[in-house]
Enzyme design. Structure first.
Site: not given
Ligand code: DX5
Ligand code: ZN
Length: 216
Positions: A7, A32, A34, A36, A65, A67, A136, A174
């Site tokens: 990620s 990956h 993310d 947000m 991903h 969010m 998650m 994740d």
């Molecule tokens: C959290 C993200 C993850 C995050 C994971 O909301 O969806 O993908 O980057 O990070 P680590 O592996 O550090 O928990």
């Molecule tokens: Zn993620």
């Protein structure tokens, strides 16, 4: 062997090009990414212009991903930015089936993510239509959090649901994935390991990726 999806949320944004090159040279399978929105989750990460640059910097599949609320509004933009997989959250999609059809019609691979409190049973009537489920294993919004142990049970339950119906849906974990818990995750039935801090905060990210990849 598991699919390893680092990620980039935990990467050094000032050195994004080098981080992408490192992943390209590594045994990582997917990138990956993310996204947000500060609304569905209490944090804001990066958006379309950054995704576009990252996707252009690799030939590996980009696993995006989302969010964000109302992901359907942006699906076409993420396709244009180069997303290969588009994962939406169950909790923000009252018309989830429509979202999945839209993602497929845009020629992307659709997936659904569920929060730690959302039961895997809620996926029963969408499972046959999606290629990926993200379980998650932390509350979404931040990297570097502790793995929530109840996830193990959810992996086993989802694995049973998928196998019983002869589906090929991949289970992606994740949040809080480490070299130490990777073995247990895979044995419970996980197919894909997302890892942010474990990879990028290590002095030797490529070696960590390799360790995750070769977890027995
Ligand atoms: C959290 C993200 C993850 C995050 C994971 O909301 O969806 O993908 O980057 O990070 P680590 O592996 O550090 O928990
Ligand atoms: Zn993620």
């Amino acid at each position: 062997m598991p699919i390893v999806a680092p990620s980039l949320l935990a990467s050094d944004f000032l050195r994004l090009k080098e981080e992408c090159e490192m992943l390209n040279e590594s045994e990582a399978d997917w990138f990956h990414l993310d996204v947000m929105d500060g609304c569905f989750v209490p944090n804001i990460s990066f958006g379309l212009p950054v995704i576009e640059k990252i996707c252009a910097a690799t030939s590996k599949p980009c696993d995006v991903h989302l969010m964000i609320v109302d992901p359907g509004k942006f699906a076409e933009d993420f396709k244009k930015a180069g997303a290969d997989h588009l994962i939406v959250h169950y909790e923000v999609c009252p018309h989830l089936h429509r979202n999945i059809e839209q993602i497929r019609s845009l020629d992307m691979i659709p997936g659904v993510a569920i929060n730690p409190h959302t039961p895997v049973e809620f996926l029963k009537d969408i499972l046959q239509d999606i290629d990926i489920v993200i379980l998650m294993s932390v509350n979404p919004g931040f990297g570097g959090q502790q793995f929530i142990p109840q996830t193990m049970q959810k992996i086993r339950e989802l694995r049973r649901m998928i196998n019983d119906r002869g589906l090929l849906t991949k289970i992606e974990i994740d949040g809080g994935v480490t070299v130490e818990n990777a073995h247990a995750l895979i044995h419970a039935g996980a197919d894909v390991l997302v890892a942010g801090n474990t990879v990028f905060k290590s002095p030797d990210p490529k070696a960590v990726i390799s360790k995750l990849k070769h977890t027995k």
